[in-house]
Design a protein around this motif. Sequence first.
Motif, short mmCIF file in Angstrom:
data_model
loop_
_atom_site.label_atom_id
_atom_site.label_comp_id
_atom_site.label_asym_id
_atom_site.label_seq_id
_atom_site.Cartn_x
_atom_site.Cartn_y
_atom_site.Cartn_z
N TYR A 1 46.20 -19.83 -0.20
CA TYR A 1 46.14 -18.51 0.45
C TYR A 1 45.13 -18.52 1.59
O TYR A 1 44.27 -17.68 1.66
CB TYR A 1 45.72 -17.44 -0.56
CG TYR A 1 46.60 -17.37 -1.78
CD1 TYR A 1 46.23 -18.04 -2.95
CD2 TYR A 1 47.80 -16.66 -1.77
CE1 TYR A 1 47.04 -17.99 -4.08
CE2 TYR A 1 48.60 -16.61 -2.90
CZ TYR A 1 48.22 -17.27 -4.04
OH TYR A 1 49.01 -17.22 -5.16
N GLY A 2 45.18 -19.53 2.45
CA GLY A 2 44.20 -19.65 3.52
C GLY A 2 44.28 -18.51 4.52
O GLY A 2 45.17 -17.69 4.45
N TYR B 1 49.98 -11.44 -0.17
CA TYR B 1 48.56 -11.29 -0.52
C TYR B 1 48.31 -10.11 -1.46
O TYR B 1 47.33 -10.09 -2.19
CB TYR B 1 47.74 -11.06 0.75
CG TYR B 1 47.63 -12.28 1.64
CD1 TYR B 1 47.73 -12.16 3.02
CD2 TYR B 1 47.40 -13.55 1.11
CE1 TYR B 1 47.61 -13.26 3.85
CE2 TYR B 1 47.28 -14.66 1.93
CZ TYR B 1 47.39 -14.51 3.29
OH TYR B 1 47.26 -15.61 4.12
N THR C 1 39.58 -15.19 -0.39
CA THR C 1 40.95 -15.22 0.18
C THR C 1 41.29 -13.82 0.69
O THR C 1 40.56 -12.87 0.43
CB THR C 1 41.99 -15.55 -0.93
OG1 THR C 1 41.94 -14.51 -1.91
CG2 THR C 1 41.71 -16.90 -1.57
N GLN D 1 42.05 -21.76 -1.23
CA GLN D 1 42.28 -21.53 0.20
C GLN D 1 43.39 -22.41 0.76
O GLN D 1 43.98 -22.09 1.79
CB GLN D 1 40.97 -21.73 0.98
CG GLN D 1 39.96 -20.62 0.68
CD GLN D 1 38.70 -20.68 1.50
OE1 GLN D 1 38.38 -21.72 2.07
NE2 GLN D 1 37.98 -19.57 1.53
#
Length: 159
Positions: free
Chosen positions: A158-159, A7, A40, A155
């Motif tokens: 990168y949910g 992330y 996100t 999403q």
Amino acid sequence: LPGWGRYNLTYRIVNYTPDMTRADVDEAIQNGLEVWSRVTPLTFAKTSKGIADIMIAFRTRVHGRCPRYFDGPLGVLGHAFPPGLGLGGDTHFDEDENWTKDGAGFNLFLVAAHEFGHALGLSHSNDQTALMFPNYVSLDPNKYPLSQDDISGIQSIYG
Ligand SMILES: CC(C)C[C@H](C(=O)NO)C(=O)N[C@@H](CC(N)=O)C(=O)NCc1cccc(N)c1
Ligand SMILES: [Ca+2]
Ligand SMILES: [Zn+2]
């Protein structure tokens, strides 16, 4: 994996367009990234030297070792490479365009937000209202430029 697999990403603005003040370029780029970090867990840290995940530059025609070229004024406005090492994530803007912070020329924030979608792993959408629709539509940059299609897309990675 279509995404970065992490992330926390870094970005670096390698050079600046003469069309805008440095502060306005910094702001347009930061806002273009925030469009995606708002929906996100992604975070973006700015670096001013060395190699960052997302290397941002204004280029024309054939440039460096980039396998894609620009075409002069209009037409292609920018390109970005999907997540990965080296060229992955790198985002180039065509310096032969007139970059602006308002409605004249091409709004850097809007194009940057679109290109960063690619740098994060999204491809084009056929949803006319989507930021990832292939063609630039001059949206009101103060309106939230993401459509549900864009949000579902990012999403899903990168949910
Ligand atoms: C085949 C690609 C290299 C085209 C290139 C692109 O999609 N870059 O991400 C591009 O600059 N597309 C133009 C449209 C065209 N002339 O093909 C564009 O406006 N892309 C940026 C953009 C900005 C904001 C919103 C949207 N939907 C599209
Ligand atoms: Ca062009
Ligand atoms: Zn695109």
